[in-house]
Design an enzyme around this catalytic site. Structure first.
Site, PDB file in Angstrom:
ATOM      1  N   ARG A 174       2.478  10.545  12.660  1.00  0.00           N
ATOM      2  CA  ARG A 174       3.557   9.795  11.895  1.00  0.00           C
ATOM      3  C   ARG A 174       4.428   8.875  12.710  1.00  0.00           C
ATOM      4  O   ARG A 174       4.434   8.914  13.853  1.00  0.00           O
ATOM      5  CB  ARG A 174       4.330  11.057  11.238  1.00  0.00           C
ATOM      6  CG  ARG A 174       3.442  11.936  10.304  1.00  0.00           C
ATOM      7  CD  ARG A 174       3.161  11.133   9.130  1.00  0.00           C
ATOM      8  NE  ARG A 174       4.509  10.724   8.465  1.00  0.00           N
ATOM      9  CZ  ARG A 174       5.417  11.159   8.021  1.00  0.00           C
ATOM     10  NH1 ARG A 174       5.494  12.541   8.206  1.00  0.00           N
ATOM     11  NH2 ARG A 174       6.671  10.553   7.745  1.00  0.00           N
ATOM     12  N   ASN A 207       6.904   5.039  12.513  1.00  0.00           N
ATOM     13  CA  ASN A 207       6.757   3.472  12.301  1.00  0.00           C
ATOM     14  C   ASN A 207       5.632   3.195  13.562  1.00  0.00           C
ATOM     15  O   ASN A 207       5.385   3.722  14.160  1.00  0.00           O
ATOM     16  CB  ASN A 207       8.070   2.540  12.421  1.00  0.00           C
ATOM     17  CG  ASN A 207       8.711   3.070  13.860  1.00  0.00           C
ATOM     18  OD1 ASN A 207       8.073   2.738  14.680  1.00  0.00           O
ATOM     19  ND2 ASN A 207      10.104   3.233  13.888  1.00  0.00           N
ATOM     20  N   ARG A 248      -7.227   9.005   4.149  1.00  0.00           N
ATOM     21  CA  ARG A 248      -8.093   7.860   3.838  1.00  0.00           C
ATOM     22  C   ARG A 248      -8.871   7.397   5.291  1.00  0.00           C
ATOM     23  O   ARG A 248     -10.067   7.470   5.180  1.00  0.00           O
ATOM     24  CB  ARG A 248      -7.639   6.419   3.192  1.00  0.00           C
ATOM     25  CG  ARG A 248      -8.744   5.426   3.151  1.00  0.00           C
ATOM     26  CD  ARG A 248      -7.843   4.201   2.733  1.00  0.00           C
ATOM     27  NE  ARG A 248      -7.138   3.486   3.758  1.00  0.00           N
ATOM     28  CZ  ARG A 248      -7.042   3.148   4.834  1.00  0.00           C
ATOM     29  NH1 ARG A 248      -8.307   2.708   5.072  1.00  0.00           N
ATOM     30  NH2 ARG A 248      -6.226   2.777   5.617  1.00  0.00           N
ATOM     31  N   ARG A 249      -7.896   7.302   6.155  1.00  0.00           N
ATOM     32  CA  ARG A 249      -8.598   6.977   7.496  1.00  0.00           C
ATOM     33  C   ARG A 249      -9.318   8.345   8.166  1.00  0.00           C
ATOM     34  O   ARG A 249     -10.538   8.181   8.755  1.00  0.00           O
ATOM     35  CB  ARG A 249      -7.581   6.440   8.439  1.00  0.00           C
ATOM     36  CG  ARG A 249      -7.027   5.127   8.081  1.00  0.00           C
ATOM     37  CD  ARG A 249      -5.973   4.603   8.836  1.00  0.00           C
ATOM     38  NE  ARG A 249      -5.415   3.379   8.602  1.00  0.00           N
ATOM     39  CZ  ARG A 249      -4.161   2.806   8.509  1.00  0.00           C
ATOM     40  NH1 ARG A 249      -3.399   3.605   9.032  1.00  0.00           N
ATOM     41  NH2 ARG A 249      -3.665   1.480   8.250  1.00  0.00           N
ATOM     42  N   LYS A 252       0.815  -1.257   0.059  1.00  0.00           N
ATOM     43  CA  LYS A 252      -0.193  -0.075  -0.034  1.00  0.00           C
ATOM     44  C   LYS A 252       0.795   1.246   0.079  1.00  0.00           C
ATOM     45  O   LYS A 252       0.354   2.375  -0.325  1.00  0.00           O
ATOM     46  CB  LYS A 252      -1.076  -0.044   1.379  1.00  0.00           C
ATOM     47  CG  LYS A 252      -0.199   0.350   2.512  1.00  0.00           C
ATOM     48  CD  LYS A 252      -1.475   0.146   3.720  1.00  0.00           C
ATOM     49  CE  LYS A 252      -0.937   0.221   4.977  1.00  0.00           C
ATOM     50  NZ  LYS A 252      -0.298   1.139   5.491  1.00  0.00           N
ATOM     51  N   ASP A 253       2.225   1.144   0.494  1.00  0.00           N
ATOM     52  CA  ASP A 253       3.091   2.395   0.317  1.00  0.00           C
ATOM     53  C   ASP A 253       3.578   2.553  -1.087  1.00  0.00           C
ATOM     54  O   ASP A 253       4.445   3.529  -1.234  1.00  0.00           O
ATOM     55  CB  ASP A 253       4.146   2.259   1.346  1.00  0.00           C
ATOM     56  CG  ASP A 253       3.619   2.121   2.807  1.00  0.00           C
ATOM     57  OD1 ASP A 253       2.710   2.571   3.234  1.00  0.00           O
ATOM     58  OD2 ASP A 253       4.317   1.524   3.652  1.00  0.00           O
ATOM     59  N   ARG A 292       4.561   5.216  16.488  1.00  0.00           N
ATOM     60  CA  ARG A 292       3.019   5.526  16.765  1.00  0.00           C
ATOM     61  C   ARG A 292       2.389   5.083  18.131  1.00  0.00           C
ATOM     62  O   ARG A 292       1.435   5.953  18.348  1.00  0.00           O
ATOM     63  CB  ARG A 292       2.159   5.348  15.610  1.00  0.00           C
ATOM     64  CG  ARG A 292       2.635   6.102  14.232  1.00  0.00           C
ATOM     65  CD  ARG A 292       1.828   5.791  13.028  1.00  0.00           C
ATOM     66  NE  ARG A 292       2.335   4.713  12.374  1.00  0.00           N
ATOM     67  CZ  ARG A 292       1.482   3.707  11.773  1.00  0.00           C
ATOM     68  NH1 ARG A 292       0.345   3.764  11.719  1.00  0.00           N
ATOM     69  NH2 ARG A 292       2.121   2.649  11.198  1.00  0.00           N
ATOM     70  N   CYS A 296      -2.066  11.983  -7.440  1.00  0.00           N
ATOM     71  CA  CYS A 296      -2.371  13.062  -6.079  1.00  0.00           C
ATOM     72  C   CYS A 296      -2.822  12.132  -4.891  1.00  0.00           C
ATOM     73  O   CYS A 296      -3.335  11.291  -5.150  1.00  0.00           O
ATOM     74  CB  CYS A 296      -3.274  13.828  -6.558  1.00  0.00           C
ATOM     75  SG  CYS A 296      -4.438  14.620  -5.283  1.00  0.00           S
TER      76      CYS A 296
END
Length: 308
Positions: free
Chosen positions: A145, A147, A127-128, A81-82, A151, A236
């Site tokens: 932000r 890892n 998105r979240r 996803k990254d 977090r 974008c």
């Protein structure tokens, strides 16, 4: 001829290293020689800016791309996803590993009473953020932000009610907090829960090796989700979610795709079941449906807002 040692490039976070070691073990089990090369990415170093301000595309993958193009590593292992939907020239998709859990999880402190009133949730994902505000418009969302381990520490050190994580990441490094709930109403990021191995397109030895790790159902599902993303976003960063589920009983694919406004107030969605034979254009057609249904205007607004 001496057997080549496949150098596995990875970020140096605990989760990234877990992913790299997983690929290393699979290659070793097949008889290949490997070594792990860890590098720090800009996305891990610059933690005081939201991701979208860093010119997000590929912030976590760029350092490894450069290492690969320079010949310092042979493959790189990423959370899929990254990874930007367009890979750098010369680098190709080698394998998509079998997908893990796709859901997002809320790690929370105290109890869940705040869900009925006001609360503060932390996430670095647009998105979240958009999906949370869509469901809980009275809440505040703050940027988070770093890892996974960092977090979690920030959640403990701040007065937020909770933070959103990918279940797959927490499961992989055994970091599930005691207080958590699955957010099964939240549509995940395209390719969430899948790991991607990339290699140089002209390195046949390495490509032959990593292709043995490919999981075809996951490859097809993530292809559709990323095609949906690519067709919508055009480079974008936007609040976009997509998920494909395969039903082997009747050979169908269930596709869910969403596009939100940044504040979560606008939601455009597509939800369809198609025969598996239609997989090649499913992501594209679903994105076109959203673009023709107000999505083109919404994407324009998002792009203009992000420039400010």
């Amino acid at each position: 001829m001496a057997q080549k040692v496949i150098r596995i490039g990875t970020r140096d976070s605990e989760l990234a290293l877990w992913q790299a070691h997983t690929v290393q073990k699979k290659l070793n089990d097949l008889g290949y020689k490997t070594e792990i090369v860890a590098v720090k990415s800009q996305g891990d170093i610059v933690l005081d800016k939201p991701l979208y301000e860093l010119g997000i595309t590929g912030i976590f993958t760029k350092t490894l791309d450069i290492a690969m193009l320079n010949g310092d590593v042979d493959i790189a292992v990423h959370s899929m996803k990254d990874v930007p939907t367009a890979l750098p020239i010369g680098i190709v998709q080698g394998a998509v590993l079998e997908r893990a859990n796709t859901v997002d999880v809320l790690a929370y402190k105290g109890n869940l009473d705040f869900l009925k009133g006001e609360g503060t949730i932390a996430t670095g994902s647009l998105r979240r953020q958009a999906q949370w505000l869509n469901k809980y418009p009275n809440h505040k969302v703050v940027d988070l932000r770093g890892n996974v381990n960092l977090r979690m520490r920030k959640l403990a050190d701040n007065d937020w009610n909770g933070a959103v994580f990918a279940a797959a990441g927490l499961e992989r490094i055994n970091l599930y907090p005691e207080n958590h709930i699955a957010l099964d109403w939240m549509i995940p990021a395209p390719a969430q829960g899948a790991m991607l191995v990339v290699a140089m397109g002209n390195d046949n030895y390495t490509l032959d090796a990593v292709r043995e790790l490919n999981h075809i159902e996951t490859e097809i599902a993530t292809y559709i989700e990323r095609q949906f993303l690519k067709t919508l976003e055009g480079g974008c960063t936007a609040p976009i979610g997509a998920l494909v589920r395969y039903n082997e009983d009747d050979d169908t694919l269930h596709f869910q795709g969403v596009l939100f406004s940044l504040d979560g107030k606008q939601k455009l969605e597509v939800d369809k079941v198609v025969a598996i034979s239609e997989w090649k254009k499913l992501g594209y057609n679903s994105a076109e449906e959203i673009l023709n249904n107000g999505g083109a205007e919404l994407m324009k607004t998002i792009k203009e807002t992000m420039k400010k």
